[in-house]
Design an enzyme around this catalytic site. Structure first.
Site, mmCIF file in Angstrom:
data_model
loop_
_atom_site.group_PDB
_atom_site.id
_atom_site.type_symbol
_atom_site.label_atom_id
_atom_site.label_comp_id
_atom_site.label_asym_id
_atom_site.label_seq_id
_atom_site.Cartn_x
_atom_site.Cartn_y
_atom_site.Cartn_z
ATOM 1 N N ILE A 27 -0.795 -2.615 -3.782
ATOM 2 C CA ILE A 27 -1.442 -3.915 -3.541
ATOM 3 C C ILE A 27 -2.919 -3.667 -3.255
ATOM 4 C CG2 ILE A 27 -1.497 -5.795 -1.833
ATOM 5 C CD1 ILE A 27 1.577 -5.213 -1.533
ATOM 6 N N ASP B 237 0.704 -1.718 1.301
ATOM 7 C CA ASP B 237 0.587 -0.377 0.722
ATOM 8 C C ASP B 237 -0.494 -0.399 -0.359
ATOM 9 O OD1 ASP B 237 0.950 1.943 -0.779
ATOM 10 O OD2 ASP B 237 3.140 1.925 -0.570
ATOM 11 N N HIS B 238 -1.576 0.311 -0.112
ATOM 12 C CA HIS B 238 -2.728 0.229 -1.018
ATOM 13 C C HIS B 238 -2.458 0.917 -2.356
ATOM 14 C CE1 HIS B 238 -6.643 -0.919 -2.055
ATOM 15 N NE2 HIS B 238 -7.290 -0.600 -0.958
ATOM 16 N N ARG B 239 -1.323 1.604 -2.499
ATOM 17 C CA ARG B 239 -0.990 2.175 -3.811
ATOM 18 C C ARG B 239 -0.492 1.086 -4.758
ATOM 19 N NH1 ARG B 239 3.276 6.488 -1.846
ATOM 20 N NH2 ARG B 239 3.915 4.580 -0.801
ATOM 21 N N PRO C 99 -0.568 4.688 2.338
ATOM 22 C CA PRO C 99 -1.928 4.282 2.715
ATOM 23 C C PRO C 99 -1.915 2.820 3.178
ATOM 24 C CG PRO C 99 -1.757 4.506 0.325
ATOM 25 C CD PRO C 99 -0.402 4.826 0.875
#
Ligand code: CAO
Length: 455
Positions: free
Chosen positions: A431, A427-429, A253
């Site tokens: 950060i 990476d929104h998983r 993501p």
């Protein structure tokens, strides 16, 4: 040190449940809330977490045992005195959509009837104290609901395995870790059996985290009908990097934060260094300064110097920085190792050697692996901002474009400043947006006043 018994907490409407998985063993050091066993009734499966942290001294349950509220699961040696333990909450479990793993959403308050969840035959349905109940994701009518324990569901999510395509070989057709492993192996060797699987090309990367996306087939067009065309094969590098980029774009993501850095003084310093080292043959580039500045930012924000490994984040204590190099055959990413231990001149020299090797097609695999963070510079070409694709298993990448002179208000007047556009994809998983904004802001401060790398 004290010994304490960890017991099965209130498990709602179930009188007795069977232990279907034991997730810890004697000698394990466990954290509070860590799952100890998975239990299952004829309606749901759920994990029993530990109320305390400590070392497992004795296991009081085994596979197949029937347990109920108050049954002792294990004896734990804790650092604290053994005050009466609060009842541990049963952990919530993510449901699965008929086509594959979904985000963890379904949960109901303790003691809610499992029958109240539509078609939740094999889902646990309880929240820890304080968690807000969320509506369960609806299942498609007639969809086969996979029967699997929470830990198997988690593993399936990590591997990107669509559970409803796995045939369970465990008791009552339950899917086991071995079934997931067998499924992944079958996909890896291309042994797809159904038309749906065969059509789902991205599932070839299931083991690496790419789940089937159920996309429409790629449009098949006879281009020659519309005008003359020429066909050429994709080169080897394009094929390899294309497959990697595709996986990374689909699986990670991505979010990109754009920002600007004032490099007026840094560019003047760079030009001065180049004049001083004119005879040495080493050309100091802006990219070398960017590598060093990124190392400083990675030190300040360690989540960016990380990789995701299942449900763990691996924080690296080394600083290997990759840089995207454009070659006649396609994009490659050579890596400057231990950039924290090298000076600007050494980095510039090494970058120019690696870039030459890249263009000549002579880079070895060791020169392109082990990177922690990458930089993609289009500064020599142009543009303002773009969205660089993260180079997995890294969790962030910095894109930079061409700097330009812009008027900036200095408090009394507009002054011409050299502004470098920055684009940080993350990476929104791992950060979140606030950290990314801080990372960019700090990077901007370092580039504006390079003495800050010493801090
Ligand atoms: N702003 C303005 N000018 C810049 C600049 C910037 N941000 N970055 C570099 N320049 C200038 C340099 O100073 C140099 O100018 P002079 O020749 O007048 O000194 C010129 O642009 C060319 O620089 P360069 O590209 O040769 O050197 P570099 O260190 O910036 O980059 C390398 C090296 C290997 C990264 C580069 O050659 C390259 O391949 N870039 C493309 C990377 C890429 O394709 N990224 C996209 C990936 S996604 O498809």
């Amino acid at each position: 040190m004290a010994l304490m018994e960890v017991k099965v907490p209130d498990i709602g409407d179930f009188d007795q449940v069977s232990v279907i998985e034991v997730l810890v063993k004697v000698g394990d050091t466990i954290k509070a809330e860590q799952s100890l066993v998975t239990v299952e009734s004829d309606k749901a499966s759920m994990e029993i977490p530990s109320s305390h942290a400590g070392v497992v001294r004795e296991l009081r349950v085994a596979l197949g045992d029937a347990v109920k509220q108050g049954s002792v699961v294990l004896v734990l040696e804790t650092a604290q005195g053994a005050a009466a333990p609060p009842a541990a909450a049963v952990v919530p479990v993510a449901p699965l959509t008929p086509t594959g793993p979904a985000a963890p959403t379904a949960a109901m308050a303790p003691n809610a009837s499992a029958a109240a969840i539509p078609a939740a035959a094999h889902r646990a349905a309880m929240t820890p104290p304080g968690a807000a109940p969320v509506a369960p994701a609806p299942a498609a009518p007639g969809a086969r609901l996979p029967h699997a324990s929470p830990s198997v569901r988690r593993l399936a999510r990590t591997l990107g395995v669509p559970l409803n395509e796995v045939r369970g070989q465990g008791p009552k057709g339950r899917i086991t870790p071995a079934d997931l492993e067998a499924f992944v192996k079958r996909v890896m060797v291309g042994e797809t059996t159904t038309a749906a699987q065969a059509a789902r090309a991205p599932a070839a990367s299931a083991a690496a985290g790419g789940a089937g996306l159920d996309l429409l087939p790629w449009p098949k067009v006879d281009f020659a009908k519309f005008g003359p065309v020429e066909r050429k094969d994709l080169g080897r590098i394009k094929k390899i990097s294309g497959a990697n980029l595709h996986r990374n774009w689909v699986v990670i993501p991505h979010v990109t934060n754009h920002d600007d850095a004032d490099i007026t003084e840094l560019e003047a310093f760079r030009l001065q260094l180049n004049r001083e080292h004119e005879k040495s043959g080493v050309k100091v580039t802006m990219l070398a300064f960017l590598i060093k500045a990124c190392v400083a930012a990675l030190k300040k924000f360690p989540d960016f110097n990380a990789s995701l490994d299942g449900e763990q984040v691996v924080l690296k204590q080394y600083f290997h920085i990759g840089f995207a190099a454009d070659t006649p055959n396609g994009l490659v990413v050579p890596v400057i190792r231990n950039a924290d231990q090298k000076g600007i001149l050494a980095i510039s020299q090494e970058m120019s050697e690696l870039a030459k090797k890249a263009r000549d097609g002579k880079l070895g695999p060791a020169e392109m692996t082990g990177g922690c963070f990458s930089i993609s510079s289009l500064g020599g070409i142009g543009g303002r901002y773009f969205t660089p694709i993260i180079n997995a298993p890294e969790v962030a990448i910095l894109g930079v474009c061409k700097s330009s002179l812009e008027p900036r208000w200095d408090g009394t007047q507009f002054a011409p400043r050299l502004i470098l556009p920055l684009s940080l994809s993350w990476d929104h998983r791992v950060i979140d947006g606030a950290s990314a904004a801080r990372f960019n802001a700090y990077l901007g401060q370092v580039l504006a006043d390079f003495r800050r790398v010493l801090l």
